[in-house]
Write an enzyme that holds these catalytic residues in place. Structure first.
Site, PDB file in Angstrom:
ATOM      1  N   ASP A   1       0.842  -1.201   0.000  1.00  0.00           N
ATOM      2  CA  ASP A   1       0.000   0.000   0.000  1.00  0.00           C
ATOM      3  C   ASP A   1       0.884   1.260   0.000  1.00  0.00           C
ATOM      4  OD1 ASP A   1       0.937  -0.606   2.610  1.00  0.00           O
ATOM      5  OD2 ASP A   1      -0.773   0.368   3.579  1.00  0.00           O
TER       6      ASP A   1
ATOM      7  N   HIS B   1       9.583  -0.192   9.131  1.00  0.00           N
ATOM      8  CA  HIS B   1       8.574  -1.253   9.205  1.00  0.00           C
ATOM      9  C   HIS B   1       8.708  -2.250   8.042  1.00  0.00           C
ATOM     10  CE1 HIS B   1       6.420   0.334  12.587  1.00  0.00           C
ATOM     11  NE2 HIS B   1       6.173   1.496  11.993  1.00  0.00           N
TER      12      HIS B   1
HETATM   13  C1  BDR Z   1       2.541  -0.621   8.711  1.00  0.00           C
HETATM   14  O1  BDR Z   1       1.493   0.328   8.507  1.00  0.00           O
HETATM   15  C2  BDR Z   1       1.771   1.129   7.387  1.00  0.00           C
HETATM   16  O2  BDR Z   1       1.545   2.482   7.696  1.00  0.00           O
HETATM   17  C3  BDR Z   1       3.205   0.901   7.031  1.00  0.00           C
HETATM   18  O3  BDR Z   1       3.409   1.008   5.630  1.00  0.00           O
HETATM   19  C4  BDR Z   1       3.480  -0.487   7.523  1.00  0.00           C
HETATM   20  O4  BDR Z   1       3.143  -1.449   6.543  1.00  0.00           O
HETATM   21  C5  BDR Z   1       3.203  -0.373  10.040  1.00  0.00           C
HETATM   22  O5  BDR Z   1       2.288  -0.576  11.083  1.00  0.00           O
HETATM   23 CA    CA Z   2       2.822  -0.842   4.183  1.00  0.00          CA
END
Ligand code: BDR
Ligand code: CA
Length: 318
Positions: free
Chosen positions: A10, A242
């Site tokens: 995403d 992340h």
């Molecule tokens: C996840 O949430 C999204 O905002 C980031 O891309 C990552 O996949 C982290 O909690």
């Molecule tokens: Ca993500």
């Protein structure tokens, strides 16, 4: 032979970093991107996936558009305060010249996994809706997939979208419960480790110095994302890494400490989206709730400094 992966994404600033990290890693062969709502709506996620592949000089990699909404409820909406209105730190890239496939993300995943038994690894770094839909379309992908390595969830750590839940799982808990209970080889790279992987301002400055278009794009988009973290976690500096942590797991699982725990996902009330492990002590005084649930390889520890060094090495060389 490089390992064939499909990244379900995403994008998203940290998604862009993860996609580029994978593309710059010779051990991995990115055979497709599938898109999902989360940081942005699915239509913008698709546009961004195409844009990112153009920047990376890989417009040959197919993009398949995924679901516009979670399995059971409407999408709660994007997070422009984290990733920008455009999902890319408000740099407002030109429209891509390429187009997505005329095939859904779930259909693309099924087709690829069924055509190459034991070869394809799925790497979801967004809400798990497309993966759950692929399972619904063709349950035999459970036996045919090589592995699933996802960024999401929180076994022992607190949440980030809510006090209880991590954002990707919180965006579609019903899908996450299906995917984490499917009984395939699956690794959860969640907040238990990603909140221990930190890129400082000094680390981030290295992207701007690097003479390749991928690092240059990261240098442009990261300041908006970094400002969010520094606002949100007063006293902090830099960002959490992340989605790239899931890519790092593929490259070097030895960076991580793991446990084999069955996981169930809370779908009700204020803890909606919480991933509950049965750890074999303390919190599973009621093991019936996990009856029949397969073990998940849950990352609980990480060598964050080595992970950051690995990502920077891959992304900053010319
Ligand atoms: C996840 O949430 C999204 O905002 C980031 O891309 C990552 O996949 C982290 O909690
Ligand atoms: Ca993500």
């Amino acid at each position: 032979m490089p390992r064939k992966i499909i990244i379900d994404t995403d994008p998203g600033v940290d998604d862009a970093m993860a996609i580029f990290f994978a593309l710059r890693s010779p051990e991995l062969d990115v055979i497709g991107l599938t898109t999902i709502f989360g940081n942005v709506h699915t239509s913008l996620a698709t546009t961004n996936a195409l844009r990112l592949l153009e920047i990376a000089g890989r417009p040959d990699i197919p993009v398949a558009k995924g679901s516009d909404h979670p399995l059971a409820v409407p999408f709660g909406g994007p997070v422009p305060f984290v990733h920008g209105d455009d999902g890319q730190g408000n740099v407002h890239l030109p429209a891509p010249t390429t187009a997505p496939l005329d095939q859904s993300a779930a259909a693309f995943i099924v087709e690829q996994v069924m055509a190459a038994p034991g070869a394809i690894t799925l790497v979801p770094v967004g809400p798990l809706t497309n993966i759950a839909l692929a399972l619904r379309l063709e349950p035999r992908i459970i036996e045919r997939v090589r592995e699933v390595v996802l960024m999401g969830g929180n076994a022992l750590a607190p949440g980030n979208a809510t006090p209880a839940a991590e954002a990707n799982v919180h965006n579609d808990p019903e899908a996450a419960d299906v995917v984490l209970g499917a009984g395939w080889p699956i690794t959860m790279v969640g907040l238990d480790v990603t909140h221990k992987v930190h890129m400082s301002g000094a680390h981030l400055a290295q992207y701007a110095q690097a003479a390749n278009p991928l690092a240059q794009h990261i240098a442009r988009i990261v300041p908006f994302y970094r400002a969010y973290f520094e606002r949100c976690f007063p006293g902090s500096e830099g960002i959490y890494v992340h989605d790239s942590s899931a890519i790092a797991y593929l490259l070097d699982p030895g960076l991580f400490e793991t446990r084999q725990w069955p996981i169930r996902v809370e779908t009700q009330g204020i803890s909606r989206g919480k991933t509950w492990p049965a750890t074999g002590s303390g919190n599973d005084a009621h093991p019936a709730a996990w009856q029949g649930r397969p073990p998940v390889n849950v990352c609980i520890g990480v060598d964050g400094a080595r992970l950051v060094a690995l990502e920077l090495e891959r992304l900053t060389r010319s």
